[in-house]
Each structure stands twice: as structure tokens, then as C-alpha cells.
Design a protein around this motif. Sequence first.
Motif: not given
Length: 173
Positions: A54-55, A70-71, A133-134, A142-143
Motif C-alpha cells: 500500500r502507499t 509492506l505486509e 516494484v517489491a 507487486k508494484s
Amino acid sequence: HRSATIRFRLPKGHTIQGGRHEFEVQIRSPHHKNYLTRVSGTLIIPSLSDFAIRTRQSGMNNSVQFQIQLENVGNTVETYKLQRKGSKRAVSISGDVWEVSLLPGSSCWLSYQLKADRRPIFGPDLIKPFEIVATSNLNQEKSVKGTLTVTPVLPMVPIVTALVILATLVVAF
């Protein structure tokens, strides 16, 4: 000899960690208190890899504070690497953390500063997209995407207004 069935009802999601889990069951006879049987075994729980991203963004133009959460919603410890995707021109991104490890069910917020590399002297506002991007250690990606508005040093409205006033003055004389 009698038999017994033992069923394991495991919670779903991150509440039980994937991997090998040793267990022991002790059974005592209701009729013979001294009679004790022990059975041991290994329960193998498949590792599930998943995460959420999320952001949130604060600031408006030319410089923005951008935060990523990040979760780890899987059931195993994961390491995530973050990297910028696409063109590195027009927007620079700075931050201290580009790799993080998370336990199952845990999350963290990472902060980044986005700045316009260059601002035009005059002209319209420019919208510069960016993407981060993670990637998990199991190569799940995921990005998150965002935009940075780059405003000119001299905004168009005052320049156009000044030119109209100047043209009016020239025509009037």
C-alpha cells in the motif's frame, strides 16, 4: 488394540508458520492409569508466500514524501527487495531501506523522498509517473505507481497575464 484418529485443524493464513513441526501425542488408558503410550511425528505445513503493498503520499509539487507499506500475509519469513522500475530520468527517489525481511503477519512502512531532477523555467505543469516494484525472495512481484507534478520556475498564468498587460499598454500608447 483400539485405534484413534487425530485430526489437526490448522488456522489459515499467517498465524501458523510453514515448515516442519514436530509433535508428540500421549495417550493414557482410562482403565489402566499406568499405561501410557506416546506417538511422535512430523507435521509438514506448506509454505505460503503472499504480501500486500500500500502507499500514501504527502506533498504536492516538485518534492513528495512517498511511503510504502509492506505486509507479509503468507506463513513464512520473507525478504522483499524494492527497486525503481522504468526510466530514472526526471524524478529522483531517495530512501534508506531498499530491502526488508518480515515475519508472517507483520508489516512495516518505508519512506522515500521524490524530487524533480529539473524544473523547466516556464511552461505548463508536467506530470511525471514513477513505479516501485517489491519482489519477494520467491520472486513474487507487486508494484505501486505514483506521479510527481513538476511545476515550472515561472508559472504560465503570471507570464501570460504580464504579456497581456504589456500588449495592452503597447496598444494603448
